[in-house]
Design an enzyme around this catalytic site. Structure first.
Site, PDB file in Angstrom:
ATOM      1  N   ASP A  95      47.434-154.497  28.677  1.00 47.76           N
ATOM      2  CA  ASP A  95      47.668-153.096  28.387  1.00 47.76           C
ATOM      3  C   ASP A  95      46.952-152.798  27.065  1.00 47.76           C
ATOM      4  O   ASP A  95      46.603-153.724  26.321  1.00 47.76           O
ATOM      5  CB  ASP A  95      49.176-152.856  28.280  1.00 47.76           C
ATOM      6  CG  ASP A  95      49.514-151.431  27.926  1.00 47.76           C
ATOM      7  OD1 ASP A  95      48.904-150.511  28.499  1.00 47.76           O
ATOM      8  OD2 ASP A  95      50.391-151.232  27.069  1.00 47.76           O
ATOM      9  N   ASP A 124      53.577-154.214  27.107  1.00 45.75           N
ATOM     10  CA  ASP A 124      54.779-153.983  26.294  1.00 45.75           C
ATOM     11  C   ASP A 124      55.762-153.010  26.925  1.00 45.75           C
ATOM     12  O   ASP A 124      56.727-152.599  26.278  1.00 45.75           O
ATOM     13  CB  ASP A 124      54.391-153.470  24.901  1.00 45.75           C
ATOM     14  CG  ASP A 124      53.830-152.051  24.946  1.00 45.75           C
ATOM     15  OD1 ASP A 124      52.923-151.805  25.772  1.00 45.75           O
ATOM     16  OD2 ASP A 124      54.293-151.197  24.178  1.00 45.75           O
ATOM     17  N   ASP A 128      47.530-149.575  24.506  1.00 44.46           N
ATOM     18  CA  ASP A 128      48.406-149.074  23.447  1.00 44.46           C
ATOM     19  C   ASP A 128      49.696-149.879  23.402  1.00 44.46           C
ATOM     20  O   ASP A 128      50.416-149.988  24.400  1.00 44.46           O
ATOM     21  CB  ASP A 128      48.736-147.602  23.689  1.00 44.46           C
ATOM     22  CG  ASP A 128      47.499-146.722  23.705  1.00 44.46           C
ATOM     23  OD1 ASP A 128      46.694-146.833  22.770  1.00 44.46           O
ATOM     24  OD2 ASP A 128      47.335-145.944  24.660  1.00 44.46           O
TER      25      ASP A 128
END
Length: 232
Positions: free
Chosen positions: A21, A179, A23
């Site tokens: 991922d 996240d 960001d």
């Protein structure tokens, strides 16, 4: 000490493919997002928002950040703020954020071991792609899939499956690092092992253990140890 750790790593290997991922996983982009919402708040005569209040919402996208920045706006009207958010964010893109601590060393270590890596994000592809040159990743990232690249976005598995195919790898030989719960759900649906990036963004009431990722890692630097990687 660092030298001996690298020597120990040379006898082991990382996964053949690693997808990240963006960001909250590779990039601490919250400062760019904060500059964006504070420009929006300023034109409305509102005081600046503090980083700690916005940071937990960053991985959930423009709508979630706009809602956090303007909590008095009715939920059904929040989508009207998104085009403005994206237009202002494009002007702040890459000016304030930076890779999380340990990310650059991790990418170099993966590349040195022959691992191919790429990015699968729900950020619009053009915005994600515009970030790469300034980070020095444009020629190193093997594939980039944005939230609007395909007909589906995470938590659907299609972006991860597409990325693995672009790298010339079977999904089962890749690991996805993210996240947010959507990242872990997408990896599971794609048949990939997953790593929960605990250094990223999440709300206080999120329970990352409930996402049932294959590994939970506190810091990007911890992934320098090949032994902590799942799925091999």
């Amino acid at each position: 000490m660092t030298g001996s750790r690298i020597t120990n790593h040379q006898s082991r290997s990382y996964p053949r493919g690693v997808l990240f991922d963006l960001d909250g996983t590779l990039l601490d982009s919250a400062p760019d997002m904060l500059a964006t919402v504070n420009r929006m708040r300023a034109v409305r005569g509102r005081a600046p928002m503090v980083l700690e209040a916005l940071r937990p919402h960053v991985s959930r996208g423009a709508r979630a950040m706009a809602s956090a920045a303007f909590p008095d706006v009715p939920p059904e009207q929040v989508p009207e703020l998104v085009p403005e958010f994206l237009a202002v964010y494009r002007e702040e893109l890459g000016l304030h954020g930076r890779p999380f601590e340990g990310v650059e060393a991790l990418l170099a270590e993966l590349e040195g071991d022959g691992t191919r890596w790429g990015i699968v994000t729900n950020k619009p592809e053009t915005l994600a792609r515009d970030l790469l040159p300034g980070l020095g990743w444009a020629s190193r990232c093997g594939v980039l899939v944005g939230g609007d690249t395909l007909a589906e976005r995470k938590p659907h598995p299609l972006p991860l499956l597409h990325a693995a195919q672009a790298l010339g790898l079977d999904p089962g030989s890749c690991v996805y690092v993210g996240d947010d719960r959507r990242d872990i759900d997408a990896a599971r649906a794609a048949g990939m092992a997953s790593v929960v990036a605990l250094w990223g963004y999440r709300l206080d009431d999120d329970d990352p253990a409930a996402w049932q990722g294959d590994a939970m890692i506190e810091a990007a630097a911890d992934l320098l140890d090949p032994a902590v990687w799942p799925g091999r």
